[in-house]
Design an enzyme around this catalytic site. Sequence first.
Site, PDB file in Angstrom:
ATOM      1  N   PRO A   2       0.835  -1.213   0.000  1.00 62.18           N
ATOM      2  CG  PRO A   2      -0.769  -1.556   1.638  1.00 62.18           C
ATOM      3  CD  PRO A   2       0.542  -2.077   1.134  1.00 62.18           C
ATOM      4  CD  GLU A   3       3.104   2.847  -4.261  1.00 60.58           C
ATOM      5  OE1 GLU A   3       3.175   3.997  -4.733  1.00 60.58           O
ATOM      6  OE2 GLU A   3       3.413   1.834  -4.921  1.00 60.58           O
TER       7      GLU A   3
END
Length: 278
Positions: A2-3
């Site tokens: 996840p960013e």
Amino acid sequence: MPELPEVETIRRDLDKEVVGRRIKTVEVKGERSVRRHKDPKEFCTRLEGHKITGIRRAGKYLLIDLDGDEVLVVHLGMSGQLQRAKGPKEPLDKHTHVIITFTQGGELRFVDPRTFGELFVTGANVEAEVPELDHLGFDPIDEVMSWGRFGQLLADRHGQLKTLLMDQKFVAGIGNVYSDEILFAAGLRYDRMSDSLSAQEIRRLYRAMVETLTEAIKYRGSSLADEQYRDLFGATGDFQGQHQVYDRAGQACRRCRNPVVRVKVNGRSAYLCEHCQI
Ligand SMILES: [Zn+2]
């Protein structure tokens, strides 16, 4: 992994779902998820009885503020998920490592098949206590910056653009997926040197960064082929359908129809269109 757009989507959901709730009990089923604490009991004791007062994001980290000046830090790692559950009767995912139960009812569960993610409690001065959060670069969504200042930051470094965009000390929250998408939107190659950009290219890169991340948040983030990113309610994101280059090797560039290519950068894949990016 996840960013920024995925973590920000979760942050906004948590803000609506758990702020104001008081933690009744905490159960640790997977000790590796709370590995910064000397034992799981210490982790639980520091949380139980406290009320959640706010949710912040620092790069790819979630900071859950508690009364009594404690902060619960969550890093999702490769495959971590926070899941909202109505109660203990809701079926438990087999990779559930931490269960937080609220006095008002309902649970927040931490699920993580690959166990690279973690949860830990620190005092209010998070930057001083957590080395990864000290010297974090600017936030491309929360901090408005003039492109002149951005150009100065780029010129001060002599690095390849993709590597620099992924450097958390330069700009916080961008990883492998969004660095490729941002560089495509900017029309710049991954290996352009940061101190070689014209004024126009600097403006294009800044705008591409802000617009790509903002658009991705609007679509509630990207769930990749492994579908390991899920939001608080177990749903996948929708931005993967909007990807221009990431994971599209061999497919036609949406702008010029030439095939998207994959190259290796620091041992990881990068995707680009060699016609649209110079
Ligand atoms: Zn193209």
